[in-house]
Design an enzyme around this catalytic site. Structure first.
Site, PDB file in Angstrom:
ATOM      1  N   TRP A 362       0.811  -1.342  -0.057  1.00  0.00           N
ATOM      2  CA  TRP A 362      -0.127   0.020   0.234  1.00  0.00           C
ATOM      3  C   TRP A 362       0.777   1.141   0.082  1.00  0.00           C
ATOM      4  O   TRP A 362       0.226   2.366  -0.207  1.00  0.00           O
ATOM      5  CB  TRP A 362      -0.908   0.160   1.115  1.00  0.00           C
ATOM      6  CG  TRP A 362      -0.112   0.201   2.527  1.00  0.00           C
ATOM      7  CD1 TRP A 362       0.508  -0.973   3.094  1.00  0.00           C
ATOM      8  CD2 TRP A 362      -0.340   1.100   3.467  1.00  0.00           C
ATOM      9  NE1 TRP A 362       0.744  -0.464   4.234  1.00  0.00           N
ATOM     10  CE2 TRP A 362       0.283   0.659   4.503  1.00  0.00           C
ATOM     11  CE3 TRP A 362      -0.936   2.402   3.332  1.00  0.00           C
ATOM     12  CZ2 TRP A 362       0.796   1.713   5.623  1.00  0.00           C
ATOM     13  CZ3 TRP A 362      -0.576   3.211   4.643  1.00  0.00           C
ATOM     14  CH2 TRP A 362      -0.004   2.924   5.710  1.00  0.00           C
ATOM     15  N   ASP A 363       2.218   1.004   0.347  1.00  0.00           N
ATOM     16  CA  ASP A 363       3.120   2.436   0.265  1.00  0.00           C
ATOM     17  C   ASP A 363       2.884   3.135  -1.090  1.00  0.00           C
ATOM     18  O   ASP A 363       3.117   4.209  -1.160  1.00  0.00           O
ATOM     19  CB  ASP A 363       4.467   1.889   0.216  1.00  0.00           C
ATOM     20  CG  ASP A 363       4.933   0.842   1.331  1.00  0.00           C
ATOM     21  OD1 ASP A 363       4.022   0.249   1.923  1.00  0.00           O
ATOM     22  OD2 ASP A 363       6.171   0.745   1.761  1.00  0.00           O
ATOM     23  N   GLU A 489       1.818  -2.041  12.526  1.00  0.00           N
ATOM     24  CA  GLU A 489       2.251  -3.175  12.363  1.00  0.00           C
ATOM     25  C   GLU A 489       2.565  -3.675  13.866  1.00  0.00           C
ATOM     26  O   GLU A 489       3.071  -4.847  14.052  1.00  0.00           O
ATOM     27  CB  GLU A 489       3.325  -3.595  11.720  1.00  0.00           C
ATOM     28  CG  GLU A 489       2.957  -3.151   9.980  1.00  0.00           C
ATOM     29  CD  GLU A 489       4.279  -3.051   9.187  1.00  0.00           C
ATOM     30  OE1 GLU A 489       5.284  -3.676   9.379  1.00  0.00           O
ATOM     31  OE2 GLU A 489       4.108  -2.850   7.978  1.00  0.00           O
ATOM     32  N   LYS A 593       4.317   1.053  15.779  1.00  0.00           N
ATOM     33  CA  LYS A 593       5.160   1.088  15.031  1.00  0.00           C
ATOM     34  C   LYS A 593       5.470   2.362  13.953  1.00  0.00           C
ATOM     35  O   LYS A 593       6.665   3.067  13.772  1.00  0.00           O
ATOM     36  CB  LYS A 593       5.268  -0.286  14.174  1.00  0.00           C
ATOM     37  CG  LYS A 593       6.558  -0.248  13.367  1.00  0.00           C
ATOM     38  CD  LYS A 593       6.429  -1.592  12.777  1.00  0.00           C
ATOM     39  CE  LYS A 593       7.537  -2.051  11.886  1.00  0.00           C
ATOM     40  NZ  LYS A 593       7.361  -3.196  10.909  1.00  0.00           N
TER      41      LYS A 593
END
Length: 785
Positions: A362-363, A489, A593
């Site tokens: 999805w970056d 994450e 994160k």
């Protein structure tokens, strides 16, 4: 000139003044050349020594098994791994029988320069062989933006003091030995001799071709080379070819001051359906066209392409040349990853290395496409057309999980889910809303109605159907999405992740309104008024968790009731946390994160009040450890919006150093495309305050203390707007296109070509600087001087 890790940075260059073999793998990533179709790591011309050999074709992968200790229904069964294909970069040099190897003899000088405007990697070396023979070697390498299948290398050898017998061995090499990747036997098996020879041959004394197919995935790959050789008259050129290696050998004697010049032309192609002969002919034709263009023509085309790109994308930052350079470095690699991808994925590492197995995440949609949508909209369109092309696999994945619609993969190359970690590969459904968000942003910025009514609508429809299949209305009528994994994450399988719910809400609304605008096209997809109404109702009833006692939004339902992570008791060498603590502990603590709720503050900012944003941001800053390279961009943008300009600048400095300074100690495996795009995003959306949605462009620019000027261009709906910010003053200049209404700190401005407008910048709210976990504060950045 600024030192950056082992490199020197100049406004439009990265220069390596000396060769440090300990940094070889990192420099191979930094100096990689690509065009979105073909990628060449910055390996030395002679092939050795190397950190990681790398020649890549976008979409060429090998399959590998994904074994599980305990099988589960719906688990992906096969992974896809980017492979090193036929290497055409190799030009071995022998001087009086001594091989040119930087590890032997004396390297008097060695410099490499990556040029963002020329699109080339230049190398200049002076070497004395163990026998005392001095030689000068220069090379210039490019991967063409205009001739998609073509790369070229100009290689020159000069005798310095004495007569020298020179042999140059120019090669195509398949199945090079590869270093073991992180001791993972599954990946090693996929990378060990992945190419099976199908055909090979020479064409005269200077040209050769190899055709292979992958052993498991069944993809056919062709590579060809040809040479133009100039030098003394006694040149000898001969060729030979075998299944995995083709070699053109050039022999000559050089007197002191004489030069041998070799122009090596490379052509690459691949297909899953085309015949061996068709691919052979394709790469031969690519070489013929490149030879016709010539070296000077290839360089001129490269420069012209990049001149046009920089006219749209250039960013200027007066007061901090390192950040200005970082933005250009990032933009250059982003365009290299995408320009000619042409309906293939944009991997998280681009084509610079095998990190993440070459997968796209999805970056791409969330971090890379915002840059491309304004600077190279054709590449953004192609990236979304790739998503559209894998809809059949996404529908099949949704069906295998018992849902309707389409479930885009968490990580993939060809479209099938490749994540063996099921809380991500099965439950991180937010990627569907991220793809839909990119569709909406692209259409809004370009006005591409053809795309909207076709591929865009189909993506929106299928993702909306998935949300209705995944969610439900509870007894209070609220639409809920339980058991999701959001962007963070260090959390998984949470109920009503706020980011996911808000992005799904936007997805549902976009699908409903777009289908209504294109009723006939929607009808062909089976969309009727009842389904549109169902999407609208789900969006309007979307549940957004809120902790009224703390007056903050929990990342997901109940998150603010979790025990806070023991940050004071965590040692600096225990980061990143996932390498030192079990996920079980991370999942039930308040520790983040990467930006998750804060990403919602950026992408769905209209869903929060300013005071809510301030409170939420402060809360999550205190528990976000940035163990992901994706985080700093979002934190910087929201920090700038809330008036924490110094903090935004600190995060920007961290982003600028990500790969050049190897902050995450993994640049050797490839560059971080999302972070490279992030420097532009922080400058434009953070310090420039840009927000674009539904035909409305708004700006809230401001500069941290010490910066003198920020200038950027933004292309929007066939208009070119140049924005310049100085301390206390914003300057808006419409340089091209029809009149445009924008908003400056909420106040409307009408712009016409030739009539720039200045507006004062109001003071930012005075809020205390948020704190970060102990030891995880971004390094303080101050403008030089």
């Amino acid at each position: 000139m600024i030192e950056a890790g082992g490199f020197r940075t100049e406004p439009w260059l990265v220069r390596e003044a000396t060769l440090d073999l300990d940094l070889l793998a990192q420099s191979e990533s930094v100096f990689a050349l690509a065009n979105g179709h073909l990628g060449l790591r910055g390996n030395l011309d002679e092939g050795e020594p190397y950190g990681l050999p790398g020649t890549y074709l976008n979409g060429v992968y090998e399959l590998r098994p994904l074994p599980y200790a305990e099988a589960g229904f719906g688990y992906p069964e096969s992974g896809q791994t980017l492979i090193n294909i036929t290497n055409g970069k190799v030009l071995r040099l022998l001087v009086d029988d001594e091989p040119f190897d930087v590890r032997y003899g004396t390297l008097r000088r060695h410099e490499r320069v990556l040029d963002f405007r020329a699109g080339t990697l230049r190398r200049d070396a002076e070497w004395v062989s163990p026998a005392g023979q001095a030689m000068r070697v220069t090379s210039t390498r490019l991967v063409s933006f205009t001739q998609r299948a073509v790369a070229a290398i100009e290689y020159q050898v000069e005798a310095v003091d004495e007569r020298a017998r020179i042999v140059v061995q120019s090669e195509l090499v398949a199945n090079e030995p590869m270093p073991l990747p992180d001791n993972d036997p599954r990946v090693a098996a996929a990378l060990e001799a992945p190419l099976v020879s199908e055909d090979h041959g020479t064409r005269g004394p200077a040209a050769a071709s190899l055709v292979h197919r992958t052993a498991r995935s069944g993809l056919r790959v062709a590579a060809a080379m040809d040479h133009v050789v100039d030098g003394p008259e006694d040149l000898d050129v001969a060729s030979e070819c075998g299944p995995d290696i083709a070699r053109v050998t050039i022999t000559v004697v050089l007197e002191p001051g004489q030069r041998l010049r070799v122009l090596k032309l490379l052509g690459y192609g691949w297909s899953s359906v085309r015949s061996r002969q068709a691919l052979w002919d394709q790469v031969a034709a690519a070489i013929t066209a490149a030879r016709h263009t010539g070296w000077d023509g290839l360089q001129a085309e490269q420069r012209a392409y990049l001149d046009a790109f920089w006219a749209r994308a250039a960013v200027e930052l007066e007061g901090d040349p390192a950040i200005e350079h970082a933005a250009r470095f990032g933009l250059f690699h982003v365009i290299q990853a995408s320009a000619r991808a042409e309906r293939r994925a944009i991997p998280a590492k681009g084509l610079t290395g095998t990190g993440y197995d070459g997968h796209a995440f999805w970056d791409t949609e969330t971090f890379v496409l915002p840059v491309l949508t304004t600077s190279c909209p054709g590449a953004a369109r192609d990236a979304l057309l790739w998503r559209h092309s894998i809809l059949p696999a996404a529908r099949a994945r949704a069906a295998s999980l018992g849902h309707t619609g389409a479930a885009f993969p968490w990580r993939t190359i060809a479209g099938e889910e490749c994540s063996a970690y099921w809380p991500a590969g099965t439950a991180a459904f937010h990627i569907n809303a991220d793809v839909a968000d990119a569709v909406v942003r692209y259409v809004d910025a370009t006005g591409d109605e053809e795309f909207e009514a076709g591929p865009g609508l189909e993506i929106l429809v299928e993702t909306a159907r998935l949300w209705c299949s995944l969610g439900h209305h509870d007894r209070h009528g609220r639409f809920r999405l339980p058991g999701m994994t959001g962007p963070d994450e260090y959390s998984a399988l949470a109920d009503d992740n706020v980011y996911t719910n808000l992005m799904a809400q936007q997805n549902l609304l976009a699908a409903a309104t777009t289908a209504e605008r294109h009723l006939e096209a929607a009808g062909r997809l089976g969309v009727d008024e009842e389904e549109r109404t169902r999407w609208q109702a789900a969006a309007e009833a979307m549940y957004v968790a809120y902790d009224a006692e703390l007056a903050v939004h929990p990342q997901a339902e109940g998150f603010t009731s979790y025990q806070t992570w023991d940050f004071p008791g965590t040692k600096p060498d225990q980061y990143p946390l996932f390498l030192h603590f079990p996920y079980f502990d991370l999942y039930r603590r308040q520790v983040v994160k990467q930006a998750d709720l804060v990403l919602a503050l950026h992408l769905r900012g209209e869903a929060f009040s300013d005071e809510q944003k301030a409170r939420d941001f402060a809360w999550y800053e205190a528990i976000t450890v940035r163990d992901s390279s994706l985080s700093a961009t979002t934190q910087a943008v929201v920090a700038a919006e809330l008036g924490h300009l110094d903090l935004a600048y600190d995060y920007l400095g961290e982003l600028a150093q990500m790969d050049l300074f190897d902050l995450h100690h993994n640049t050797r495996n490839g560059l971080h495309m999302a972070s490279l795009a992030g420097a532009w995003t922080v400058l434009v959306a953070g310090l420039g305050g840009l927000r674009a949605r539904q035909g409305r462009l708004s700006f809230a620019p401001a500069l941290p203390e010490g910066l003198a000027r920020l200038t950027f261009n933004y292309w929007y709906r066939r208009r070119n707007l140049c924005v310049t910010t100085r301390p206390g003053l914003a300057h808006y200049d419409l340089e091209e296109g029809e009149p445009l209404e924008i908003f400056h700190y909420g106040q409307p401005l009408r712009l016409t070509v030739g009539h720039p407008v200045d507006r004062s910048i109001p003071p930012r709210p005075d809020r205390p600087r948020p704190r970060q976990p102990a030891g995880r504060e971004p390094p303080r950045r101050r403008p030089p001087g």
